[in-house]
Write an enzyme that holds these catalytic residues in place. Structure first.
Site, short mmCIF file in Angstrom:
data_model
loop_
_atom_site.label_atom_id
_atom_site.label_comp_id
_atom_site.label_asym_id
_atom_site.label_seq_id
_atom_site.Cartn_x
_atom_site.Cartn_y
_atom_site.Cartn_z
N GLU A 118 5.26 20.13 19.43
CA GLU A 118 6.52 20.80 19.67
C GLU A 118 7.60 19.78 19.97
OE1 GLU A 118 4.71 22.91 23.11
OE2 GLU A 118 6.50 22.32 24.19
N ARG A 195 -3.48 25.09 30.78
CA ARG A 195 -2.68 24.86 32.00
C ARG A 195 -3.38 23.82 32.87
NH1 ARG A 195 -2.18 30.05 33.82
NH2 ARG A 195 -0.42 30.42 32.45
ZN ZN Z 1 4.28 23.46 25.37
#
Ligand code: ZN
Length: 318
Positions: A118, A195
């Protein structure tokens, strides 16, 4: 031949870290004051954009990708999902620290088509805003040990940002957007996140969100490397185009328009987000008013288009 731009409606995602800037700054009709994300060009099943105009009005982008592959110059034997996803994120609070897998890990371990590389164009940031990008561990063992011991201040690499900054986040890069930052994100069409750390926050019931330390450590690049971007500027008419990144998944440019330009399509299709100002897009004698917060695709089949006005864009292609 199809010769209209494809305008798309954003899909909103409420998040505990979200705010209301998608309404106050972008004038979107958001569902609550904790709206974290607008998925503005999306064919992902977790939030598909709907086409607003033209012969495909009412269809999702994913349906158009399936049934009208010619709009994307997609070859007949391409059975892959629509490759890219564009979002605007409003971080009213810190996002959890996370990392994404690459394609191979995503396919093998999660059974989904894409990993996630990203990148972020910073639209807005409060003074002294910080984000997390990478880490300071030298070996995988150090990384695992520091994660297990909760040495987050020593481990995580912090970076200050301001509006107009561009941040590249290849898969395997630990990252988090900090409070007070609004970004436009260009990414592979994936929703797979591991996470790493959530600041020990708890919800109303006293529960912490789940962490995925084992998978996170497995996919994290060690040591952290700062990628070379080789950014280039080009001028065409009254348009200045800065290529921010180009990799095997996508290219992203920032365009600044001060006047008028006639452009020739060079990509299979172009994804365009207006991030400042307003302009007129003319295609085949048809005129479309576009302004900050408008997102559209210029499909294959459009050969030339004209832009006029004072505006800024983030543009991406495969
Ligand atoms: Zn991300």
């Amino acid at each position: 031949m199809y010769s209209e731009p494809i305008f798309l409606q954003p899909v909103f995602q409420e998040k505990i870290w979200g705010g209301n800037k998608l309404k106050t700054v972008y004038h979107y009709d958001i569902p609550s004051e904790q709206t974290g994300e607008a998925w503005v060009i999306s064919a992902h099943p977790n939030g598909p954009s709907v086409i607003e105009n033209g012969p495909l009005k009412g269809q999702t982008l994913a349906e158009a990708w399936e049934s009208h592959g010619e709009l994307f110059n997609k070859s007949a034997d391409n059975n892959e999902a629509y490759p890219l996803l564009i979002k605007i994120l409003d971080a009213n609070d810190d996002l959890s620290v996370q990392v994404h897998p690459d394609d191979a890990f995503a396919r093998e371990v999660e059974g989904v088509p894409y990993g996630k590389t990203e990148c972020w164009y910073v639209l807005d940031a409060n003074p002294d805003s910080e984000l997390i990008l990478g880490h300071h561990a030298e070996t995988k063992q150090d990384l695992e040990q520091m994660m297990a011991d909760g040495e987050w201040d020593e481990l995580l690499r912090r970076v200050k940002v301001e509006p107009g900054d561009f941040i590249y986040v290849p898969s395997g890069t630990i990252h988090a957007i900090g409070a007070g930052i609004v970004i436009l994100e260009t990414q592979q069409s994936s929703d797979t996140t591991y996470r790493v750390y959530d600041y020990d926050r708890t919800d109303a019931d006293g529960n912490q969100r789940e962490l995925h330390l084992e998978k996170a450590a497995a996919v994290t690049n060690v040591p952290h490397r700062i990628p070379e971007l080789n950014q280039e500027e080009a001028v065409s008419g009254d348009l200045t185009m800065t290529k921010l990144v180009e990799n095997e998944y996508f290219g992203v440019s920032q365009w600044v328009l001060n006047g008028r330009v006639e452009q020739t399509m060079e990509a299979d299709f172009l994804q365009v987000s207006v991030i400042k100002g307003d302009a007129v897009l003319a295609v085949d004698g048809k005129r479309f008013e576009i302004k900050k917060g408008t997102h559209f695709i210029l499909p294959h089949g459009i050969e030339k288009y004209e832009l006029s006005g004072e505006a800024e864009f983030v543009v991406s292609w495969v």
